[in-house]
Design a protein around this motif. Structure first.
Motif, PDB file in Angstrom:
ATOM      1  N   HIS A  53     -26.220  21.666  55.972  1.00 58.77           N
ATOM      2  CA  HIS A  53     -25.006  22.480  55.997  1.00 58.77           C
ATOM      3  C   HIS A  53     -25.090  23.618  54.977  1.00 58.77           C
ATOM      4  O   HIS A  53     -24.635  24.735  55.241  1.00 58.77           O
ATOM      5  N   ALA A  54     -25.674  23.318  53.826  1.00 55.51           N
ATOM      6  CA  ALA A  54     -25.834  24.364  52.820  1.00 55.51           C
ATOM      7  C   ALA A  54     -26.727  25.480  53.345  1.00 55.51           C
ATOM      8  O   ALA A  54     -26.453  26.673  53.134  1.00 55.51           O
ATOM      9  N   GLN A  55     -27.788  25.116  54.055  1.00 52.45           N
ATOM     10  CA  GLN A  55     -28.683  26.127  54.614  1.00 52.45           C
ATOM     11  C   GLN A  55     -27.979  26.906  55.716  1.00 52.45           C
ATOM     12  O   GLN A  55     -28.164  28.130  55.855  1.00 52.45           O
ATOM     13  N   ALA A  56     -27.155  26.238  56.513  1.00 52.04           N
ATOM     14  CA  ALA A  56     -26.398  26.929  57.566  1.00 52.04           C
ATOM     15  C   ALA A  56     -25.453  27.947  56.963  1.00 52.04           C
ATOM     16  O   ALA A  56     -25.324  29.073  57.478  1.00 52.04           O
ATOM     17  N   LEU A  57     -24.777  27.582  55.890  1.00 49.83           N
ATOM     18  CA  LEU A  57     -23.850  28.512  55.251  1.00 49.83           C
ATOM     19  C   LEU A  57     -24.596  29.708  54.675  1.00 49.83           C
ATOM     20  O   LEU A  57     -24.151  30.851  54.801  1.00 49.83           O
ATOM     21  N   ARG A  58     -25.758  29.462  54.046  1.00 49.04           N
ATOM     22  CA  ARG A  58     -26.560  30.569  53.532  1.00 49.04           C
ATOM     23  C   ARG A  58     -26.983  31.503  54.664  1.00 49.04           C
ATOM     24  O   ARG A  58     -26.957  32.728  54.517  1.00 49.04           O
ATOM     25  N   ALA A  59     -27.382  30.920  55.782  1.00 49.97           N
ATOM     26  CA  ALA A  59     -27.811  31.740  56.916  1.00 49.97           C
ATOM     27  C   ALA A  59     -26.666  32.608  57.423  1.00 49.97           C
ATOM     28  O   ALA A  59     -26.830  33.808  57.654  1.00 49.97           O
ATOM     29  N   PHE A  60     -25.499  32.015  57.591  1.00 52.04           N
ATOM     30  CA  PHE A  60     -24.357  32.772  58.103  1.00 52.04           C
ATOM     31  C   PHE A  60     -23.986  33.921  57.168  1.00 52.04           C
ATOM     32  O   PHE A  60     -23.800  35.065  57.613  1.00 52.04           O
ATOM     33  N   LEU A  61     -23.890  33.639  55.884  1.00 58.23           N
ATOM     34  CA  LEU A  61     -23.484  34.677  54.931  1.00 58.23           C
ATOM     35  C   LEU A  61     -24.533  35.784  54.837  1.00 58.23           C
ATOM     36  O   LEU A  61     -24.195  36.929  54.523  1.00 58.23           O
TER      37      LEU A  61
END
Length: 263
Positions: A53-61
């Motif tokens: 989830h942390a990687q997903a949030l980094r990707a989105f931002l």
């Protein structure tokens, strides 16, 4: 004493939020929108996130500055439902749009070079021929006139709008700048300067700013692509390349720590 969820590789909404200066509600909203994979729940109903989830949030931002919020959201939604090809198509479309924007900038720069000097004499045209020449509707030219971008005179006999060579120059400039994303409210004062200066020198700074914005977007696309690729690498590949079930993503073999480390 309640154990720290990070000690077991689990993250709370506040852990993701603090790492990126977000509110916990924003993190929940991102999950609800499909930007993040569905979170697991504790026996008491609290959300728990993982390094995925942390990687997903980094990707989105990272994708937002490159593609805009709506497209970045669509990309992440596609990835999270297992439709990677759809996500990559959206990325390709943004790259194609950026290339088109660069070509538009080049056309605007070429148009500026072609606009000076304005032909002498009484060369005039009417709204129909001018609209066809630019590929816009006559109503668009009238809208530009109301915004102060164009100032055609009226034929005293017929009342028709008559565009001089200078008016045609202004219409061509407005057309190119609109394609570059500028608002009529931004274009009107610039055209006024062109009229008062008798040339196109004031356009130089605007074109330089436009080029700088395109360069910044290109760099943002590189950053976004790297972050998206890292996220794709963390996700398991569905055996049939079909949609993934929510909340079933396995952790990466080399887990990515949340930004800022443990807190």
């Amino acid at each position: 004493m309640t154990p720290n969820p990070q000690s077991s590789g689990r993250l709370r909404p506040v852990d993701l939020a603090r790492a990126h200066g977000l509110s916990t509600q924003a993190v929940r909203n991102y999950e609800a929108a499909g930007i993040l994979p569905a979170a697991d729940r504790t026996p008491h109903g609290y959300r728990t996130y993982t390094a995925l989830h942390a990687q997903a949030l980094r990707a989105f931002l990272a994708l937002v500055p490159a593609h805009g919020h709506a497209t970045a959201t669509a990309i992440m939604q596609a990835v999270n439902r297992g439709a990677t090809e759809d996500a990559l198509r959206l990325v390709d479309e943004s790259h194609a749009q950026l290339l088109d924007d660069r070509r538009t900038l080049q056309a605007a720069e070429a148009a500026v070079g072609d606009l000076d000097p304005v032909p002498q004499g009484r060369s005039t045209t009417f709204v129909g021929p001018l609209s066809r020449r630019l590929g816009v509707r006559p109503a668009t030219l009238r809208k530009w006139e109301r915004a102060g971008v164009l100032q055609p005179r009226r034929d005293p006999q017929t009342g028709y709008r008559v565009y001089s060579a200078a008016d045609v120059r202004d219409a061509r400039l407005a057309h190119q700048l609109r394609r570059g994303g500028y608002l009529l409210a931004q274009i009107a004062p610039l055209i006024a300067q062109v009229r008062s200066a008798g040339g196109v020198a004031p356009l130089g700074s605007m074109l330089r700013d436009w080029r700088a914005r395109l360069a910044a977007r290109s760099r943002a696309m590189l950053t976004g692509a790297a972050a998206l690729d890292a996220y794709l690498g963390c996700r398991p590949v569905p055996p049939d390349d079909g949609p993934s079930a929510p909340g079933t993503a396995a952790p990466a073999t080399d887990p990515v720590q949340p930004p800022g480390g443990s807190r």
